[in-house]
Enzyme design. Structure first.
Site, PDB file in Angstrom:
ATOM      1  N   HIS A 154      -2.476   2.262  -0.240  1.00 41.01           N
ATOM      2  CA  HIS A 154      -3.812   1.665  -0.200  1.00 41.01           C
ATOM      3  C   HIS A 154      -4.808   2.535  -0.950  1.00 41.01           C
ATOM      4  CE1 HIS A 154      -2.955  -0.917   3.639  1.00 41.01           C
ATOM      5  NE2 HIS A 154      -2.009  -1.032   2.713  1.00 41.01           N
ATOM      6  N   SER A 164       0.089  -4.254  -1.056  1.00 40.10           N
ATOM      7  CA  SER A 164      -1.200  -3.770  -0.561  1.00 40.10           C
ATOM      8  C   SER A 164      -1.897  -2.839  -1.548  1.00 40.10           C
ATOM      9  CB  SER A 164      -1.008  -3.053   0.776  1.00 40.10           C
ATOM     10  OG  SER A 164      -0.445  -3.923   1.733  1.00 40.10           O
TER      11      SER A 164
END
Length: 295
Positions: free
Chosen positions: A245, A198
């Site tokens: 993230h 991610s």
């Protein structure tokens, strides 16, 4: 007409000159630039007549090498690295979820326990465990996790790879993934266990925003994707590593700025310094994290 009256060089005794590269081969063709005789094996078709290999080579000297928009090498397959990254992630997922379960997850995850939690263990333990910062970016266990990440990579990767070239795109992907891992360790390295691509995917989102700004393309779709992922991330902070993230997004965008806004005349230098600066930032976060949590 007697032999004495015949013009010199006429008649069956007159021989054609030999090719300057293959003297034993007679030829009636000369290079249009240097006028040396060349045989069919050596002649290169030009706009007018033929040229020898040396003149063709000199003509190409100083010609600007074709590149992608931001300095990469143009290739017929502009999404090869994207597909190889997807293949690598899928292979590791199969190994982690079905073959070496749960050993690979324990060995490759972004695991860290600091001194305040009876550590250090994992990344906080020292250089022998720092490989986890990279291996965790290829590690998935749940099918939905790898499915969503690889779908995003398939959507975002080809356009960035085509614009940057293979090497620059791969560097962007890895630097973004490492940025997510190192920020995660910096913020919560005292108690951390994370995995997934991610961070790298968010880095590609950030780079796509920069690409659209640089090329004056439409921003709406990528901003909508960013907002959607941000909402999902922060609404499930207990199940999703928001630190990875955020770190991936910031590092990916910053690296993309250096790669895409580098002036043409100093492109190689600026892009190289961009990569070095990104690595230095990540090394700094790792060093601070080790000071906080390590032994």
């Amino acid at each position: 007409m007697s032999p004495e009256d015949r013009p010199a060089g006429s008649g069956p005794q007159a021989a054609l000159p030999g090719c300057y590269r293959h003297p034993g081969t007679e030829t009636g063709v000369s290079c249009t630039r240097c006028e040396r005789p060349i045989c069919p094996q050596c002649m290169v078709t030009a706009s007018v007549g033929f040229q020898c290999p040396e003149c063709v080579g000199r003509g190409h000297t100083g010609a600007r090498r074709a590149t992608t928009r931001f300095g990469g090498v143009p290739v017929a397959d502009g999404a090869l690295v994207t597909r190889l990254l997807i293949l690598a992630n899928l292979l590791v997922w199969v190994l982690a979820a079905y073959v070496f379960t749960p050993q690979l997850d324990r060995v490759w995850s972004l695991y860290s326990v600091g001194l305040h939690r009876n550590g250090p263990e994992g990344v906080a333990e020292g250089p022998d465990q720092w490989y986890r910062l990279l291996t965790a970016t290829f590690l998935h266990v749940e099918w939905w996790h790898i499915g969503t990440n690889m779908l995003a990579l398939l959507v975002l990767g080809p356009a960035l790879e085509e614009a940057l070239g293979r090497l620059r795109f791969l560097g962007l992907y890895l630097l973004a993934g490492l940025g997510g891992s190192t920020l995660g360790f910096l913020i919560d390295g005292d108690w951390l266990n994370s995995r997934g691509a991610s961070g790298a995917i968010f880095g590609l989102i950030g780079a796509t925003v920069v690409l659209q700004l640089r090329t004056k393309g439409p921003l709406g779709p990528v901003l909508a994707l960013l907002v959607f992922n941000a909402i999902v991330t922060y609404s499930r902070r207990d199940a999703i590593d928001w630190r990875a993230h955020l770190g991936g997004l910031l590092l990916g965008a910053l690296v993309a700025v250096g790669l895409m806004y580098a002036p043409r005349e100093r492109r190689g230098l600026v892009q190289g310094l961009t990569v070095v600066a990104a690595l230095a930032v990540e090394a700094g976060m790792l060093a601070i994290g080790m000071g906080l949590y390590g032994g």
